[in-house]
Structure formats: structure tokens, C-alpha cells
Scaffold this motif. Structure first.
Motif, PDB file in Angstrom:
ATOM      1  N   LYS A 110      13.085   0.285   7.619  1.00 47.87           N
ATOM      2  CA  LYS A 110      13.507  -1.019   8.160  1.00 47.87           C
ATOM      3  C   LYS A 110      12.538  -2.126   7.729  1.00 47.87           C
ATOM      4  CE  LYS A 110      15.884   0.801  12.258  1.00 47.87           C
ATOM      5  NZ  LYS A 110      15.887   0.868  13.743  1.00 47.87           N
ATOM      6  N   ILE A 111      11.256  -1.805   7.705  1.00 47.77           N
ATOM      7  CA  ILE A 111      10.263  -2.806   7.286  1.00 47.77           C
ATOM      8  C   ILE A 111      10.423  -3.104   5.802  1.00 47.77           C
ATOM      9  CG2 ILE A 111       7.781  -3.224   7.008  1.00 47.77           C
ATOM     10  CD1 ILE A 111       7.376  -1.511   9.553  1.00 47.77           C
ATOM     11  N   PHE A 112      10.673  -2.044   4.994  1.00 49.65           N
ATOM     12  CA  PHE A 112      10.916  -2.256   3.564  1.00 49.65           C
ATOM     13  C   PHE A 112      12.115  -3.174   3.361  1.00 49.65           C
ATOM     14  CE2 PHE A 112       7.763   0.798   2.572  1.00 49.65           C
ATOM     15  CZ  PHE A 112       7.562   0.796   1.204  1.00 49.65           C
ATOM     16  N   HIS A 113      13.178  -2.923   4.141  1.00 48.51           N
ATOM     17  CA  HIS A 113      14.387  -3.741   4.019  1.00 48.51           C
ATOM     18  C   HIS A 113      14.091  -5.198   4.383  1.00 48.51           C
ATOM     19  CE1 HIS A 113      18.115  -5.618   5.598  1.00 48.51           C
ATOM     20  NE2 HIS A 113      18.633  -5.066   4.477  1.00 48.51           N
ATOM     21  N   LYS A 114      13.313  -5.392   5.425  1.00 52.13           N
ATOM     22  CA  LYS A 114      12.983  -6.754   5.877  1.00 52.13           C
ATOM     23  C   LYS A 114      12.214  -7.516   4.790  1.00 52.13           C
ATOM     24  CE  LYS A 114      10.259  -9.077   9.462  1.00 52.13           C
ATOM     25  NZ  LYS A 114       9.387  -8.867  10.645  1.00 52.13           N
ATOM     26  N   ILE A 115      11.233  -6.879   4.190  1.00 55.61           N
ATOM     27  CA  ILE A 115      10.426  -7.548   3.173  1.00 55.61           C
ATOM     28  C   ILE A 115      11.243  -7.792   1.905  1.00 55.61           C
ATOM     29  CG2 ILE A 115       8.338  -7.378   1.766  1.00 55.61           C
ATOM     30  CD1 ILE A 115       7.861  -7.782   4.779  1.00 55.61           C
ATOM     31  N   ALA A 116      12.062  -6.781   1.516  1.00 53.79           N
ATOM     32  CA  ALA A 116      12.909  -6.949   0.322  1.00 53.79           C
ATOM     33  C   ALA A 116      13.904  -8.074   0.523  1.00 53.79           C
ATOM     34  CB  ALA A 116      13.624  -5.641   0.020  1.00 53.79           C
ATOM     35  N   GLN A 117      14.500  -8.159   1.721  1.00 52.61           N
ATOM     36  CA  GLN A 117      15.462  -9.209   2.044  1.00 52.61           C
ATOM     37  C   GLN A 117      14.804 -10.589   1.926  1.00 52.61           C
ATOM     38  OE1 GLN A 117      18.755  -8.701   2.808  1.00 52.61           O
ATOM     39  NE2 GLN A 117      19.065 -10.915   2.894  1.00 52.61           N
TER      40      GLN A 117
ATOM     41  N   TRP B 240      13.820  -5.900  -5.927  1.00 47.80           N
ATOM     42  CA  TRP B 240      14.343  -4.647  -6.495  1.00 47.80           C
ATOM     43  C   TRP B 240      13.322  -3.518  -6.370  1.00 47.80           C
ATOM     44  CZ3 TRP B 240      18.920  -2.928  -8.448  1.00 47.80           C
ATOM     45  CH2 TRP B 240      18.888  -1.706  -9.152  1.00 47.80           C
ATOM     46  N   LYS B 241      12.021  -3.816  -6.696  1.00 49.60           N
ATOM     47  CA  LYS B 241      10.981  -2.785  -6.621  1.00 49.60           C
ATOM     48  C   LYS B 241      10.829  -2.262  -5.199  1.00 49.60           C
ATOM     49  CE  LYS B 241       8.163  -4.530 -10.463  1.00 49.60           C
ATOM     50  NZ  LYS B 241       6.877  -5.149 -10.825  1.00 49.60           N
ATOM     51  N   ILE B 242      10.822  -3.180  -4.239  1.00 48.29           N
ATOM     52  CA  ILE B 242      10.643  -2.775  -2.839  1.00 48.29           C
ATOM     53  C   ILE B 242      11.844  -1.961  -2.369  1.00 48.29           C
ATOM     54  CG2 ILE B 242      10.401  -3.643  -0.476  1.00 48.29           C
ATOM     55  CD1 ILE B 242       8.909  -6.077  -1.708  1.00 48.29           C
ATOM     56  N   THR B 243      13.032  -2.391  -2.745  1.00 46.50           N
ATOM     57  CA  THR B 243      14.255  -1.672  -2.346  1.00 46.50           C
ATOM     58  C   THR B 243      14.276  -0.273  -2.943  1.00 46.50           C
ATOM     59  OG1 THR B 243      15.443  -3.768  -2.252  1.00 46.50           O
ATOM     60  CG2 THR B 243      16.778  -1.778  -2.364  1.00 46.50           C
TER      61      THR B 243
ATOM     62  N   HIS C 124       0.823  -1.210   0.000  1.00 49.11           N
ATOM     63  CA  HIS C 124       0.000   0.000   0.000  1.00 49.11           C
ATOM     64  C   HIS C 124       0.861   1.267   0.000  1.00 49.11           C
ATOM     65  CE1 HIS C 124      -4.182  -1.370   0.194  1.00 49.11           C
ATOM     66  NE2 HIS C 124      -3.741  -2.411   0.895  1.00 49.11           N
ATOM     67  N   TYR C 125       1.967   1.246   0.762  1.00 49.95           N
ATOM     68  CA  TYR C 125       2.859   2.422   0.771  1.00 49.95           C
ATOM     69  C   TYR C 125       3.501   2.614  -0.596  1.00 49.95           C
ATOM     70  CZ  TYR C 125       2.514   3.428   5.766  1.00 49.95           C
ATOM     71  OH  TYR C 125       2.061   3.800   7.002  1.00 49.95           O
ATOM     72  N   MET C 126       3.835   1.514  -1.256  1.00 50.21           N
ATOM     73  CA  MET C 126       4.407   1.618  -2.601  1.00 50.21           C
ATOM     74  C   MET C 126       3.404   2.240  -3.575  1.00 50.21           C
ATOM     75  SD  MET C 126       6.395  -2.052  -2.821  1.00 50.21           S
ATOM     76  CE  MET C 126       6.782  -1.905  -4.556  1.00 50.21           C
ATOM     77  N   GLN C 127       2.123   1.853  -3.462  1.00 47.16           N
ATOM     78  CA  GLN C 127       1.106   2.449  -4.330  1.00 47.16           C
ATOM     79  C   GLN C 127       0.935   3.933  -4.032  1.00 47.16           C
ATOM     80  OE1 GLN C 127      -2.631   0.251  -5.006  1.00 47.16           O
ATOM     81  NE2 GLN C 127      -1.696  -1.485  -3.928  1.00 47.16           N
ATOM     82  N   ALA C 128       1.007   4.286  -2.741  1.00 45.01           N
ATOM     83  CA  ALA C 128       0.883   5.703  -2.361  1.00 45.01           C
ATOM     84  C   ALA C 128       2.020   6.525  -2.966  1.00 45.01           C
ATOM     85  CB  ALA C 128       0.874   5.828  -0.852  1.00 45.01           C
TER      86      ALA C 128
ATOM     87  N   SER D  50      23.411 -11.427 -14.828  1.00 45.27           N
ATOM     88  CA  SER D  50      23.184 -12.214 -16.049  1.00 45.27           C
ATOM     89  C   SER D  50      21.824 -11.930 -16.691  1.00 45.27           C
ATOM     90  CB  SER D  50      23.287 -13.715 -15.742  1.00 45.27           C
ATOM     91  OG  SER D  50      22.297 -14.076 -14.791  1.00 45.27           O
ATOM     92  N   CYS D  51      20.963 -11.156 -16.018  1.00 46.28           N
ATOM     93  CA  CYS D  51      19.649 -10.841 -16.602  1.00 46.28           C
ATOM     94  C   CYS D  51      19.238  -9.432 -16.213  1.00 46.28           C
ATOM     95  CB  CYS D  51      18.597 -11.852 -16.157  1.00 46.28           C
ATOM     96  SG  CYS D  51      18.297 -11.841 -14.379  1.00 46.28           S
ATOM     97  N   SER D  52      18.442  -8.821 -16.981  1.00 43.74           N
ATOM     98  CA  SER D  52      17.990  -7.457 -16.711  1.00 43.74           C
ATOM     99  C   SER D  52      16.814  -7.498 -15.751  1.00 43.74           C
ATOM    100  CB  SER D  52      17.567  -6.782 -18.016  1.00 43.74           C
ATOM    101  OG  SER D  52      17.007  -5.528 -17.738  1.00 43.74           O
ATOM    102  N   ILE D  53      16.961  -6.732 -14.693  1.00 39.92           N
ATOM    103  CA  ILE D  53      15.850  -6.675 -13.727  1.00 39.92           C
ATOM    104  C   ILE D  53      15.127  -5.352 -13.807  1.00 39.92           C
ATOM    105  CG2 ILE D  53      17.029  -8.249 -12.155  1.00 39.92           C
ATOM    106  CD1 ILE D  53      17.786  -5.856 -10.433  1.00 39.92           C
ATOM    107  N   HIS D  54      15.519  -4.492 -14.747  1.00 44.24           N
ATOM    108  CA  HIS D  54      14.858  -3.193 -14.916  1.00 44.24           C
ATOM    109  C   HIS D  54      13.691  -3.353 -15.871  1.00 44.24           C
ATOM    110  CE1 HIS D  54      17.975  -1.220 -12.630  1.00 44.24           C
ATOM    111  NE2 HIS D  54      18.886  -1.836 -13.379  1.00 44.24           N
TER     112      HIS D  54
END
Length: 673
Positions: A622-629, A641-644, A595-599, A669-673
């Protein structure tokens, strides 16, 4: 051969006798057509010799057994007995072989019994055949169906085997139908002395004693019949009884059952009453309304619920609107905890005659009364809610039925909920003045009960008193939102809009003064009256957050977000931030991050400002880092990558920067963008 030689002689003095003898010779030789020809010549002779005619009738009767014409066999032997009983006995003993005599006696017993029971069709082939006969035989045969003929047949059977009880009973039955009751009584008494527990004898004697006016003796015999456990024998006997005697037995057994039930209520007494009622029902031909209803109640007392339902069904099959059967079956379903069936039967009974159903319910124990009234109220409330909510009211009959049920509930138990329901049904019928009058009679002019006050407020809205209605309706909102939603169906759209505005304004004032509980009631009223307006949903969600009721607040915000479409990106971003905060409060971190990402995508400046105030940039990063990890460890590199990337927009956290670098190396080895 000898018979043929004598018959061939010019002068044959014993012509009929010789024909009868030759007929039996052919019969024993299994030449039935030739035997029947000789017997017919004797019987159809213009001047038949009685003894020869008897032999011919007995022989023809044996042939008819082999052809399956048992009824005609009985007629032949009755005719023979009418001619001369002693000669018939002599013929059977002399000319009928032992291996055929047992079958003959059985056939004669059964056919004699059926003649007395009037189970033989009086027309058909037998009569057509008789019309072809001539002489004495025809005259006797046409009279052979009545009781005297069967009596002579039974006398023949008794003479052939004096120890055979069925033959004696057949004789007694014939005497009864001939009006010779005393002789029948003596014969049955003799049979009873030989076998005191013989049920068929007890049943016949009981009727004769009642017919003679000896009620005490009749009762004792009926008791012995019940104890024998073989009351089924009564069914064939009843076909022999005359109509007035069957009515006598029916009325006596019904009276006796009621007398037993007035006394002790022990299981043994109830079973005895059931047996008497069963006799009465049988005597009535299988249907006696009063007896069936009483027997059904007796079965209910014994716990035999399915048998009780069977008797109630028998009454309802004949009279579908029988109120006692409907209410009785409904109460049996109540005992079986079959809610749907019980409610259906009791409502049907109330529609027929409420005055008969209410006392039956009041006679129940308090626990059962509470259960049945609860079921009726639940059914009525569900039906009324559906009818009012859909605005598709059926015919007056349905609302009339609900009104009848509601009125009955107020008479059974003067509970507040019953009076509330009655008031609601009156309102649904458009009878607002009656509803107001009943409400004030039941609760007074200033009710203390929230549910009653709310209805008074709705009725006052009919007079455009919006300001006075908001307070009681908000109190109801705090207790039961579903009931409030139901009541709002009686308020027109324009009044609901005014009510929503007034309630929202009062809720806003109360929130400013930190009276959040009271504010919640007003805001709930505003939400319901406005049909889930997003503005009022946001306010109520904010109030719920203050009260730490995060799950309810989450539901409100979910409705708001679901209705996004015409809202500006700025408004949508604020709603997503609010939803994210609520999810964090409920420890649903991954959903909160989404939801924060959509905001941030919708309106980054607004989202960052909101995050700064609450929950804070550092803590959210910190929460973003935890979920991305977590996504990184599961090799979901694109999601990580999107969350980070979004997390770094909130705060340039060193941990997120390190994770981004690792993502670049892992995904080289692959594009993540």
C-alpha cells in the motif's frame, strides 16, 4: 629725516638714542631690515646707554615676533626688564602701537610659561646667536632663562595690565620656583578672593598648602578644584612644580583616595576618589601603577567598564605580567559577559600568580563565581579534549597551564566537576597514581558518582582489570557518551578491543532478558570502544528500536550502510530493510521505499522474507502504491514505473496492477523501459 640729520652732524651727543628712535621710525614704516640694523648697532655698542639699549631691545623684540622668533622676543624683553623695569614699561607704552601691544603681551605670557615649564631647548640657534653678542646684553641674556628673569617679565606684564590673571599666575609661578612660597601664596590668595572658583588658582594654592604642612586646607582646596570640574588645568602646572613637590602631591592624593574608599561606597565618594587618583597619576607623570589599578576598580564599581579596561591596559602596557591588572581586566570582561577575553586574562593571571587570582574570584558574588568557574572549566575541558583526542600533545607548558587552572578551580569551588577535570588533566600528564589518589580523596574509594566511577575504572584498566571496568563505563555511556569517548582515549587499542567484546556480550545477555535500558549502556560502550564496529552498531540499533528511539537507531544504521563495501549482498539487503522499517516508523515513507527497493535488488529472497515478518507484505505494498501514485500525478513516469514494478514483486496488488496499466497507456508515446 630729523634723526638722520642729527646723526649726520659732526658732534652727536645722543648717538645711541637717535639710532633707537630712527629704528622705531623704520619699524613703524614697515622697513624691518633697516630698523633691525639700527637696533643692533645700539645693542652691540661697547658702552651701551641703558635707556637706549632698552628701546633697542624692545624694538628688536617686535621685529622678531613678525619673524616667528617668539622665544628670542621674550629674551629681549627679559633683558630690558633686567636693565630697568620702569624704562621698559615706558618704552612699551610710548613706542609700541596699541594694535601690536595685545599680541606682544600674549607672546610674552606664553614664552614665560614655557620657560618655567622647561619646555625650551637649551641649545640651538638662540644660544648660537647669543654667543655673537658683546657687552652687558650678553651677560643678562644668558641668565634670562631662570625664574628671576621670568619673574621680572611677569612683573612687567602685571604693570601693563593689573587685571590680567594669567600674568599674575605667571608671577606666582616664578616666585614659587625662586623659593619665595609665602609671596606666591599671598598673590594667589588675592587672586582667589577675586574669583573663588578659578581652577588654576585652586590647584596652585592646594600644592602650596600641602608644602607648608596645612593638610586640611590642602584637602579643602582639592575638593573645590574637583567641584569646579576643570582638573585639566593641573597638567601644565605640574611641569612647573619641583620633583619633590610632585611626589608630595602624588602620595597625598593617593592616600586621600584610599581614605575615601575605606569609608562610604556611594557613587559620589567613589567619584571623588577617582579625581584624587587622577591627580596622583598626573603628578607621577602619567603612570602610577597602584593609582591606575585602584582607579580602574573604582570605574568598575561605577559601571564604567570600558574606562576601567583603559586603565588596566595602561598598566599592562608597562608590565604585561601584572597579575592584578590581568585579573582585574578579566573580571571586567566577566561583567561585560565577554567570555573569550575574560578567560584569556584570568588564565594569564593564574599562570603568573594563582594565589593572587583565587581570592579575587572568591570575593565575587556566588552568581559571578559560578559564571567565571563555568567559563574556565568549559575552556579547559575543550582544550584538554582536543589535545587528548588528537594524540598530539604540545609542550609541557600547555598541559602545565591546564593543570594550574584545574587546581585553581578545585580551590575556588569544590564541585565534583572540578575534581573530575583535575583528575583528567593528571591522567593526560601521565600521572596516574596522583590522579587515583586525588579521585579517592575527593570521592572516596567507592564513588557513587558515575563520572568518578568511570575514571576509577579507566585507572583500574592500567592494571588490566577489564571485567571490572565495563559496568561503570556502561553507566557513563547512558549519561554522557561524549565523556565516555574522551575517557577511552586513555585506554590502549588492545584493551579497547577486550572492553568492546566484554560489553557487547553483557549487552546481548541483557537484551535477551529484556533489560534494554541497561543493555543500551553496554552496547554504547561496545560501539565506542570498537570505533563504530558495524556489528555493534546493528545490535545497538536493535536495542534502540525496542526502546522506541527510532531516530537514534536510524543514525546507527546510516553509519552501517555508509560503511558498506566488503559486506555481502545478503548483509547489505538486511541493513536496507532495517533502515526502511525505521524510516516507516518515523513516517518517512518515500525514503523507506527507496531502501526496500535497494534491498530487493541486492537479495530479493532475503528482502521478501524480512518484509513478510515486518512490516508485512500487504501494508508495505500500500505504501509503494501511494508513493508511485504521487510520482504518477507529477508525471514522473519512469520513477513511478520502477516503484510499481518493485511493489508487485512484494505482492500482486490489484491497485498496483491498475497503476501499471495506466502507466503503459500514458507513456505509449515514449519508452519507459
Amino acid at each position: 629725516d630729523m634723526c638722520e640729520q642729527l646723526l649726520a652732524a659732526e658732534q652727536s651727543t645722543y648717538h645711541n638714542t637717535l639710532l633707537a628712535l630712527r629704528g622705531f621710525c623704520s619699524l613703524h614704516a614697515q622697513d624691518h631690515p633697516k630698523a633691525l640694523q639700527d637696533f643692533q648697532r645700539v645693542i652691540e655698542h661697547d658702552s651701551p646707554h641703558p635707556n637706549s639699549c632698552i628701546k633697542a631691545l624692545c624694538g628688536r623684540g617686535l621685529i622678531r615676533i613678525s619673524g616667528g622668533s617668539n622665544y628670542l622676543t621674550a629674551l629681549d624683553y627679559i633683558t630690558a626688564c633686567q636693565l630697568k623695569l620702569e624704562e621698559t614699561i615706558f618704552t612699551i607704552k610710548s613706542y609700541v602701537p596699541w594694535n601690536q601691544r595685545g599680541l606682544l603681551l600674549k607672546v610674552l605670557q606664553e614664552e614665560g610659561q614655557m620657560m618655567l615649564q622647561k619646555k625650551r631647548y637649551t641649545g640651538g640657534s638662540s644660544v648660537s646667536f647669543q654667543k655673537k653678542q658683546t657687552g652687558l646684553c650678553t651677560f643678562l641674556t644668558l641668565k634670562s632663562r631662570d625664574a628671576p628673569g621670568v619673574f621680572q617679565l611677569a612683573s612687567l606684564l602685571v604693570e601693563l595690565d593689573s587685571s590680567d590673571e594669567p600674568s599674575r599666575l605667571l608671577c606666582a609661578d616664578a616666585l614659587y620656583q625662586m623659593g619665595r612660597g609665602e609671596e606666591a601664596h599671598r598673590m594667589l590668595s588675592l587672586a582667589l578672593s577675586r574669583n573663588p572658583q578659578r581652577a588654576p588658582v585652586l590647584a596652585r594654592l592646594a600644592l602650596l598648602q600641602l608644602k607648608r604642612g596645612f593638610v586640611h586646607d590642602g584637602n579643602q582646596l582639592l575638593k573645590r578644584l574637583i567641584r569646579s570640574g576643570d582638573s585639566s588645568c593641573l597638567l601644565p602646572i605640574l611641569d612647573i612644580f619641583q620633583d619633590e613637590d610632585r611626589k608630595l602631591l602624588q602620595s597625598h592624593c593617593h592616600w586621600r583616595a584610599l581614605a575615601i574608599l575605606k569609608g562610604t561606597q556611594e557613587a559620589a565618594a567613589i567619584k571623588e576618589a577617582i579625581a584624587h587618583l587622577s591627580f596622583a597619576i598626573l603628578a607621577a607623570g602619567g603612570y602610577a601603577e597602584d593609582c591606575l589599578l585602584t582607579r580602574a576598580r573604582c570605574y568598575g564599581r561605577l559601571g564604567q567598564m570600558k574606562t576601567a579596561i583603559f586603565d588596566f591596559n595602561a598598566v599592562l602596557k608597562e608590565d604585561p605580567r601584572n597579575v592584578q591588572a590581568l585579573s582585574g581586566r578579566g573580571l571586567v570582561h566577566l561583567a561585560l559577559r565577554q567570555q573569550k577575553e575574560a578567560v584569556q586574562d584570568l588564565i594569564s593571571a593564574l599562570k603568573v600568580e594563582a594565589g593572587a587570582v583565587i581570592p579575587a574570584i572568591l570575593s565575587l558574588k556566588p552568581e559571578a563565581q559560578g559564571l567565571v568557574t563555568g567559563w574556565l572549566l568549559q575552556h579547559g575541558r575543550a582544550a584538554l579534549t582536543e589535545l587528548v583526542a588528537t594524540k598530539n600533545l604540545p609542550g609541557e607548558e600547555t598541559l602545565g597551564d591546564l593543570l594550574l587552572m584545574a587546581k585553581a578551580l578545585t580551590k575556588i569551588c569544590r564541585a565534583a566537576q572540578h575534581h573530575i577535570f583535575y583528575t583528567d588533566v593528571l591522567m593526560a600528564n601521565g600521572r596516574h597514581q596522583e590522579a587515583l589518589k586525588h579521585l579517592q580523596e575527593a570521592f572516596g574509594h567507592s564513588p557513587a558518582e558515575d563520572f568518578a566511577r568511570a575514571r576509577l575504572a579507566v585507572l583500574q584498566l592500567q592494571r588490566r582489570n577489564v571485567a571490572g571496568a565495563a559496568a561503570p563505563l556502561s553507566a557513563l555511556a547512558r549519561r554522557d557518551e561524549k565523556d565516555l569517548a574522551f575517557l577511552l582515549n586513555f585506554v590502549d587499542t588492545k584493551q579497547q578491543q577486550h572492553l568492546a567484546q566484554a560489553a557487547a556480550q553483557e549487552g546481548k545477555v541483557l537484551m535477551k532478558s529484556h533489560h534494554h535500558e541497561q543493555a543500551l549502556g553496554y552496547l554504547s560502550l561496545a560501539v565506542l570502544a570498537s570505533r563504530d564496529s558495524p556489528r555493534y552498531l546493528r545490535r545497538r540499533a536493535a536495542c534502540l528500536m525496542h526502546l522506541k528511539k527510532h531516530e537514534k537507531a536510524l543514525k546507527d544504521m546510516a553509519k552501517v550502510i555508509q560503511g558498506h563495501g566488503s559486506n555481502s549482498p545478503k548483509t547489505q539487503a538486511g541493513d536496507h530493510c532495517c533502515q526502511g522499517f525505521l524510516l516507516l516508523a518515523l513516517a518517512q515513507e518515500e525514503a523507506a521505499v527507496q531502501h526496500y527497493m535497494q534491498a530487493l535488488q541486492l537479495d530479493e529472497p532475503l528482502a521478501l522474507g524480512t518484509i513478510t515478518n515486518c512490516p508485512g507484505r500487504e501494508s508495505l505494498t500500500k505504501i509503494f502504491h501511494k508513493i508511485a501514485q504521487c510520482h504518477f500525478e507529477k508525471q514522473r513516469y519512469e520513477e513511478a514505473w520502477k516503484i510499481t514494478d518493485c511493489g508487485l514483486k512484494i505482492d500482486k496488488s490489484s491497485e498496483l496492477q491498475k497503476l501499471k496499466a495506466r502507466l503503459k497507456r500514458e507513456a505509449s508515446s515514449c519508452s519507459i523501459h
